[in-house]
Design an enzyme around this catalytic site. Structure first.
Site, PDB file in Angstrom:
ATOM      1  CG  ASP A 206      -7.265 -30.053  -0.743  1.00 31.34           C
ATOM      2  OD1 ASP A 206      -6.246 -30.712  -1.005  1.00 31.34           O
ATOM      3  OD2 ASP A 206      -8.413 -30.400  -1.100  1.00 31.34           O
ATOM      4  CD  GLU A 270      -3.571 -29.560  -4.221  1.00 30.84           C
ATOM      5  OE1 GLU A 270      -3.229 -30.594  -4.786  1.00 30.84           O
ATOM      6  OE2 GLU A 270      -4.632 -29.457  -3.590  1.00 30.84           O
TER       7      GLU A 270
HETATM    8  C1  GLC Z   1      -5.856 -32.334  -3.192  1.00 31.48           C
HETATM    9  C2  GLC Z   1      -5.204 -33.328  -2.265  1.00 31.48           C
HETATM   10  C3  GLC Z   1      -5.624 -34.715  -2.683  1.00 31.48           C
HETATM   11  C4  GLC Z   1      -7.133 -34.801  -2.551  1.00 31.48           C
HETATM   12  C5  GLC Z   1      -7.816 -33.707  -3.357  1.00 31.48           C
HETATM   13  C6  GLC Z   1      -9.254 -33.584  -3.010  1.00 31.48           C
HETATM   14  O1  GLC Z   1      -5.404 -32.438  -4.487  1.00 31.48           O
HETATM   15  O2  GLC Z   1      -3.817 -33.170  -2.264  1.00 31.48           O
HETATM   16  O3  GLC Z   1      -4.987 -35.706  -1.929  1.00 31.48           O
HETATM   17  O4  GLC Z   1      -7.570 -36.065  -2.979  1.00 31.48           O
HETATM   18  O5  GLC Z   1      -7.233 -32.449  -3.120  1.00 31.48           O
HETATM   19  O6  GLC Z   1      -9.401 -32.998  -1.749  1.00 31.48           O
END
Ligand code: GLC
Length: 541
Positions: A206, A270
């Site tokens: 994440d 991500e």
């Molecule tokens: C990322 C996740 C999202 C979450 C955010 C905070 O972007 O995909 O769903 O709310 O991180 O952890």
């Protein structure tokens, strides 16, 4: 390509765990539910979807302010989702089917209820104070700098007990860890080892680009007037100092070394930076960081052949030879593409064209649960909104794309014995569901199965090079080439029939087609109906 690099040829499938399958009737999906549905995903035959790896959204204990993206214990399973034993069983059953399991790792922030934050916030002099980012108010009062939370409002919350502010890139209930503290790094590596020892095949990480912040916590500047970008410059700032800091790469390299010691494990990050130029460094100098980094460009693309082609060309040009591209059409953070690309007459056909593109480009595709049956966003009545983002900004809420998987026509769509699950079941569920499509050779589900199983057996699609060809307007045309096979993919995004000439002297055989009435053989040219796509295996000629 070695077995170690299985993720290069894999098709991944994202499971939003709360919404896939509920096994105990509490209206929330769980691990045992996923195990019960594995045959849909891959039973070893073309009667199943044929995906290779599952990404599970967070299963750790959490008070669920952000539905698991606020972890209160990195080395356990939330009772809502089951037990560690349920995870062990899921891993065994998945591996028996050749399916890998990757978990969501949320290292940037914890829950405010994590024992680490409780200790850190207890007193100013707590031994774990520096596990989080605490600062005195600015001179004259107020937050220490101008940083904003991605979910709106200041990224700082005052703790009245100590008189200091703590940093949170998301909700105030999600305090950011301080990766400049070696003990934090060690603790997160312990968590990584814990899951690797249990047999998971890797992690989706994440917001990995946010792990480190500027050491001096400098203010972010306003957007560059010569290059403004409404999404990248969210809340009116250039995010120069609160994300994407050079020191993050050292941490990622450390995690990669750890994974490599276990063999055949991987991470997909991500890296939410939008500009592919800024994502490339996360693969590392010698592919020594992330094996895969998400590329979200299709989430923002209009339904336009040129727009998709430009985004693909960008990736093809910018990524070093060994860095594997990724593509995604839908996720738990964005409206579903069946809704985004909808059109009164061609919506269903567009879903097939999009799938054919996703699964035939050079790169690792990530599917989102339900896209294989054409699930759409579901309107959520205001009283049922659960997502914290949706509660603050109704237009940006993420509940519509997180509704229960539609398995059959029963009251809760086969998702749960509870007739009123945590989010409402989509109104199309009686028609749009796995059961209704499973035995229909003309269904979207059958189309996904055909494409994925064909892809599995195709050296051109799994390993071949990519080359775009000149094409009539509205058509995205490319070849995937391998020593043993050449495949031409022609996708008509427009509302008119378009004629595509095949490369000179080539003859071909249609191997995949969005319309089931298209048949062999193919000669010098093909007419593509509006919103039609084909893949043609070219003969050498
Ligand atoms: C990322 C996740 C999202 C979450 C955010 C905070 O972007 O995909 O769903 O709310 O991180 O952890």
């Amino acid at each position: 390509m070695s077995a170690d690099e299985w993720w290069r040829r894999a098709v991944f499938y994202e499971i939003y765990v709360r919404s896939f399958q509920d096994s105990n009737g509490d209206g929330v999906g769980d691990l045992a539910g996923i195990t019960a549905r594995l045959d849909h995903l891959n039973d070893g035959t073309p009667r199943s979807l044929g995906v290779d790896a599952l990404w599970l959204t967070p299963i750790n204990p959490s008070p669920m302010y952000d539905f698991g993206y606020d972890v209160s214990d990195y080395c356990a399973v939330d009772p809502l989702f089951g037990t560690l034993g349920d995870l062990d069983r899921l891993i065994v059953e998945a591996h028996r089917r050749g399916l890998r399991i990757i978990l969501d790792l949320v290292p940037n922030h914890t829950s405010h209820q994590h024992a680490w934050f409780k200790a850190s916030s207890a007193t100013r002099t707590s031994a774990q104070r520096d596990w989080y980012i605490w600062r005195d108010p600015a001179a004259g009062g107020g937050p220490p700098n101008n940083w904003v939370s991605s979910f709106g409002g200041p990224a700082w919350t005052l703790d009245p007990r100590s008189g200091q502010y703590y940093l949170h890139s998301f909700l105030a209930e999600q305090p950011d860890l301080n990766y400049r503290t070696p003990a934090v790094r060690a603790a997160m590596e312990d968590a990584i080892r814990f899951w690797l020892d249990r047999g998971v095949d890797g992690f989706r990480i994440d917001v990995i680009h946010k792990l480190l912040k500027d050491a001096e916590l400098r203010d972010n500047p306003p957007p560059d007037p010569n290059d403004p970008h409404p999404v990248r410059d969210y809340f009116g700032q250039r995010h120069l100092f609160d994300e994407d800091q050079p020191e993050v790469h050292e941490i990622i390299r450390g995690w990669r070394r750890l994974l490599d010691r276990y063999g055949e494990r991987m991470m997909v990050g991500e890296v939410y930076l939008l500009d592919p130029r800024r994502v490339v460094p996360y693969y590392g100098d010698a592919c020594d960081e992330l094996q895969l980094a998400f590329n979200f460009s299709f989430l923002w693309s209009p339904w336009d052949a040129g727009a998709f082609r430009t985004r693909v060309e960008e990736v093809e040009t910018l990524l070093p030879a060994d860095a594997q591209p990724t593509y995604v059409l839908s996720s738990h953070d964005a409206p579903r593409h069946r809704s985004r690309f909808d059109d009164a007459t061609h919506g269903a056909d567009r879903a097939r064209v999009a799938a054919l593109m996703l699964l035939t480009l050079r790169g690792t595709p990530f599917l989102y649960y339900g896209e294989e049956i054409g699930m759409r966003d579901v309107d959520i009545p205001p009283a049922r909104v659960r997502d914290p983002v949706g509660q603050r900004f109704p237009a940006l809420g993420r509940d519509p794309e997180r509704t229960p998987m539609q398995w059959d026509a029963s009251p809760a769509a086969g998702f749960s014995a509870c007739v009123d699950p945590w989010l409402p079941v989509g109104p199309e569920a009686p028609r749009v569901n796995v059961h209704a499509q499973a035995d229909d050779p003309t269904s979207l589900l059958s189309f996904y199965r055909r494409v994925i199983w064909y892809r599995r057996s195709s050296p051109a699609l799994t390993e071949g090079a990519y080359r775009a060809l000149a094409a009539p307007s509205d058509v995205f045309l490319y070849v995937r080439e391998h020593a043993q096979q050449r495949i031409l993919v022609a996708l008509n995004f427009g509302g008119q029939t378009r004629t595509v000439d095949l490369p000179r002297a080539a003859r071909g055989r249609t191997v995949l087609a969005t319309r089931h009435d298209r048949h062999d053989p193919v000669a010098d040219r093909i007419d593509l109906a509006p919103s039609e796509g084909v893949a043609i295996e070219l003969e050498r000629g």
